[in-house]
Design a protein around this motif. Sequence first.
Motif, PDB file in Angstrom:
ATOM      1  N   UNK A 370      39.837  53.607  -4.816  1.00 34.31           N
ATOM      2  CA  UNK A 370      39.951  52.745  -5.981  1.00 34.31           C
ATOM      3  C   UNK A 370      38.576  52.540  -6.615  1.00 34.31           C
ATOM      4  N   UNK A 371      38.529  52.514  -7.927  1.00 36.62           N
ATOM      5  CA  UNK A 371      37.356  52.348  -8.806  1.00 36.62           C
ATOM      6  C   UNK A 371      36.472  53.587  -8.885  1.00 36.62           C
ATOM      7  N   UNK A 372      36.770  54.640  -8.132  1.00 35.97           N
ATOM      8  CA  UNK A 372      35.981  55.877  -8.190  1.00 35.97           C
ATOM      9  C   UNK A 372      36.763  56.953  -8.943  1.00 35.97           C
ATOM     10  N   UNK A 373      36.055  57.787  -9.683  1.00 36.90           N
ATOM     11  CA  UNK A 373      36.677  58.851 -10.459  1.00 36.90           C
ATOM     12  C   UNK A 373      35.847  60.116 -10.311  1.00 36.90           C
ATOM     13  N   UNK A 374      36.513  61.228 -10.010  1.00 32.38           N
ATOM     14  CA  UNK A 374      35.836  62.500  -9.769  1.00 32.38           C
ATOM     15  C   UNK A 374      36.395  63.556 -10.717  1.00 32.38           C
ATOM     16  N   UNK A 375      35.507  64.270 -11.380  1.00 29.50           N
ATOM     17  CA  UNK A 375      35.904  65.350 -12.275  1.00 29.50           C
ATOM     18  C   UNK A 375      35.001  66.559 -12.049  1.00 29.50           C
ATOM     19  N   UNK A 376      35.527  67.739 -12.385  1.00 33.16           N
ATOM     20  CA  UNK A 376      34.778  68.989 -12.272  1.00 33.16           C
ATOM     21  C   UNK A 376      34.474  69.534 -13.661  1.00 33.16           C
ATOM     22  N   UNK A 377      33.268  70.065 -13.835  1.00 37.28           N
ATOM     23  CA  UNK A 377      32.859  70.650 -15.111  1.00 37.28           C
ATOM     24  C   UNK A 377      32.209  71.997 -14.873  1.00 37.28           C
ATOM     25  N   UNK A 378      32.398  72.911 -15.855  1.00 31.82           N
ATOM     26  CA  UNK A 378      31.732  74.201 -15.754  1.00 31.82           C
ATOM     27  C   UNK A 378      30.318  74.094 -16.310  1.00 31.82           C
ATOM     28  N   UNK A 379      29.595  75.212 -16.350  1.00 26.69           N
ATOM     29  CA  UNK A 379      28.204  75.196 -16.787  1.00 26.69           C
ATOM     30  C   UNK A 379      28.060  74.777 -18.242  1.00 26.69           C
ATOM     31  N   UNK A 380      29.114  74.956 -19.036  1.00 31.05           N
ATOM     32  CA  UNK A 380      29.060  74.581 -20.451  1.00 31.05           C
ATOM     33  C   UNK A 380      29.460  73.127 -20.676  1.00 31.05           C
ATOM     34  N   UNK A 381      29.790  72.412 -19.597  1.00 28.60           N
ATOM     35  CA  UNK A 381      30.176  71.013 -19.734  1.00 28.60           C
ATOM     36  C   UNK A 381      31.636  70.812 -20.072  1.00 28.60           C
ATOM     37  N   UNK A 382      32.447  71.850 -19.880  1.00 32.68           N
ATOM     38  CA  UNK A 382      33.885  71.771 -20.144  1.00 32.68           C
ATOM     39  C   UNK A 382      34.596  71.370 -18.847  1.00 32.68           C
ATOM     40  N   UNK A 392      31.282  72.086 -11.075  1.00 30.90           N
ATOM     41  CA  UNK A 392      30.267  71.102 -10.670  1.00 30.90           C
ATOM     42  C   UNK A 392      30.910  69.722 -10.558  1.00 30.90           C
ATOM     43  N   UNK A 393      30.578  68.983  -9.501  1.00 33.04           N
ATOM     44  CA  UNK A 393      31.230  67.711  -9.201  1.00 33.04           C
ATOM     45  C   UNK A 393      30.480  66.557  -9.860  1.00 33.04           C
ATOM     46  N   UNK A 394      31.226  65.757 -10.638  1.00 31.22           N
ATOM     47  CA  UNK A 394      30.674  64.569 -11.298  1.00 31.22           C
ATOM     48  C   UNK A 394      31.507  63.353 -10.901  1.00 31.22           C
ATOM     49  N   UNK A 412      24.337  63.701 -16.500  1.00 28.45           N
ATOM     50  CA  UNK A 412      25.525  62.891 -16.737  1.00 28.45           C
ATOM     51  C   UNK A 412      26.383  63.555 -17.816  1.00 28.45           C
ATOM     52  N   UNK A 413      27.696  63.522 -17.607  1.00 31.38           N
ATOM     53  CA  UNK A 413      28.663  64.030 -18.589  1.00 31.38           C
ATOM     54  C   UNK A 413      29.774  63.001 -18.723  1.00 31.38           C
ATOM     55  N   UNK A 414      30.013  62.550 -19.946  1.00 31.08           N
ATOM     56  CA  UNK A 414      31.088  61.586 -20.222  1.00 31.08           C
ATOM     57  C   UNK A 414      31.020  60.353 -19.309  1.00 31.08           C
ATOM     58  N   UNK A 415      29.800  59.905 -19.029  1.00 28.58           N
ATOM     59  CA  UNK A 415      29.629  58.718 -18.210  1.00 28.58           C
ATOM     60  C   UNK A 415      29.723  58.966 -16.715  1.00 28.58           C
ATOM     61  N   UNK A 416      29.933  60.209 -16.302  1.00 30.39           N
ATOM     62  CA  UNK A 416      30.003  60.553 -14.888  1.00 30.39           C
ATOM     63  C   UNK A 416      28.688  61.194 -14.458  1.00 30.39           C
ATOM     64  N   UNK A 417      28.317  60.965 -13.207  1.00 29.78           N
ATOM     65  CA  UNK A 417      27.026  61.382 -12.678  1.00 29.78           C
ATOM     66  C   UNK A 417      27.183  62.607 -11.781  1.00 29.78           C
ATOM     67  N   UNK A 418      26.275  63.560 -11.921  1.00 25.08           N
ATOM     68  CA  UNK A 418      26.311  64.767 -11.100  1.00 25.08           C
ATOM     69  C   UNK A 418      25.968  64.457  -9.652  1.00 25.08           C
ATOM     70  N   UNK A 419      26.695  65.073  -8.723  1.00 27.20           N
ATOM     71  CA  UNK A 419      26.349  64.979  -7.306  1.00 27.20           C
ATOM     72  C   UNK A 419      25.393  66.096  -6.897  1.00 27.20           C
ATOM     73  N   UNK A 420      25.283  67.121  -7.735  1.00 28.50           N
ATOM     74  CA  UNK A 420      24.492  68.280  -7.370  1.00 28.50           C
ATOM     75  C   UNK A 420      25.270  69.286  -6.550  1.00 28.50           C
ATOM     76  N   UNK A 421      26.567  69.002  -6.316  1.00 29.84           N
ATOM     77  CA  UNK A 421      27.417  69.895  -5.534  1.00 29.84           C
ATOM     78  C   UNK A 421      28.423  70.602  -6.427  1.00 29.84           C
ATOM     79  N   UNK A 422      28.997  71.660  -5.896  1.00 30.43           N
ATOM     80  CA  UNK A 422      30.126  72.322  -6.537  1.00 30.43           C
ATOM     81  C   UNK A 422      31.320  72.255  -5.597  1.00 30.43           C
TER      82      UNK A 422
END
Length: 541
Positions: A370-382, A392-394, A412-422
């Motif tokens: 709860x309160x956490x949100x995880x999204x994946x993005x490609x190198x272009x930020x899609x 890439x995990x944000x 950061x993308x769309x308010x989400x922070x990169x973990x540095x992981x894929x």
Amino acid sequence: MPGVLTKMTDTLGAARVMVRAGLVPFPRVDHGIAAILAVRKYGPFAGPIHAHAEAGLDAVAIIDERGQLTYAQLEQQSNALVRAWEANGIAPGSVMGAMCRNHRGLVLTMLAAAKLGAKLVLMNTGFAPPQLVDVAAREQVRAFVYDEEFAAVAAALPSDVRLFLSWGEDTERGARILDELITGQPTHAVPHPATHGSFVLLTSGTTGTPKGAPRERTSPLASAQFLDRVPLRPGQTMVMAAPAFHGTGMSQFAIALALGQTVVMQRKFDPEGSVRLVAEQRADVLVVVPTMLQRIIDLGPEVLSKYDTTNLKIIFAAGSAISPDLCRRTTGAFGHVLHNLYGSTEVAVATVATPADLALAPGTAGRAPVTCHVELYDEAGVRITEPDTVGRIFVSSGLSFSGYTDGRDKERINGLLSTGDVGHFDKDGLLFVDGRDDDMIVSGGENVYPLEVENLLYERPDVLEVAVIGVDDAEFGHRLKAFVVAAPDSTPDDQVLKAYVKERLARYKVPREVVFLEELPRNATGKLLRRVLIEMETPKD
């Protein structure tokens, strides 16, 4: 970024979790209000201790090698320490450092710093003098608390840094001892600071000098992230094997104290000693980092069967990936008790894998609480939404930091922070971490993440530890090289190991070379130092 409706849903969900876990003492509304007021006064770490003491909680808070301290004693001694520090010229807003193992000295330092309104930088106990000096200068540390064993390291600090010993003696610098400081000081409640104290956690430093990740004031609802998928409850006993100076140990220690638990502190990790403490204390919870868990499981059935650990309900592990093989072996040794948290110093909590998740998919990082949100993005930020597609995990988390103390930040993308992981999500929505973004190896035009190869080799009984890196290759750009620590009484053959990988993975994922080592380089929190292995391959001028 979560919208208004999502934030409202998160808040309601967090409140429900906190009530269910017993952190909000419904229907004792008076106790709940007192706890909220205490947190507003002294912050989320020291506030609950004050509230428990004021409510007359008759329970042991911590047990260390020196004995027991109740919640009332923690409250009184930390109040006395605040007054002692003030008498020694440490004012609200001061920056302090601490280099301590798991014991009451570190706990009292953390509590008193919060009540004083100081910023406390939690130093890694593995620091050499140059690292300590660099970090202390960058963070502008003016007072330093340390264990006697780190006296030689503390001696490198400038003479204008005030020194305090957790206990012991340091004849060279004449540091004041905390026990002596608090003797004779008033123990009643101290005035709350105008500005809350804060912590600076340090990154693992696996790629260089550790960076400072500040932890300012956070919402009390953020505690729900740890309680949603992990059944921590009031009155439990927790064995704290993980170092409390890092995110894993500190977060679980804070939650345990907020719940009124008893925390058994292990000053130096010993695998059999940890299991012995679990049995002797009838512990419900064991907190470890994955390398500790590996060493406990490697004790084997003959050793583990000597101890009654049937009361153990939770093994909480975080800090690095847990291989599918270790997940299965842990379940075999202790039952379905393993909870694996995935996150980072910067983002805090991303996902938690429950025993049910790990039974379904050993090695998974689980789902976002709860309160956490995880999204994946490609190198272009899609954004990536297809299952089994690596990205890439944000993460969005109420506990995420706002930037490093040196002014830098992570992407950061769309308010989400990169973990540095894929990683990738499977069809059931479970997250899998495939490796560090910067660990990816391109061999012959193909992308390889070392973790996949490492997890495969970990399954072999003759392999205790393994790390895979990429080294330069004239034909393929890079080739894979594996560093292996053999299991006790085993002599694995490099050709057999390479054949084992070749039978199960694509040809370009097979290490071209296998090197056997006595141990892998790790830092004080157990994280693998790949850069040390890479430096071994770098020709010296």
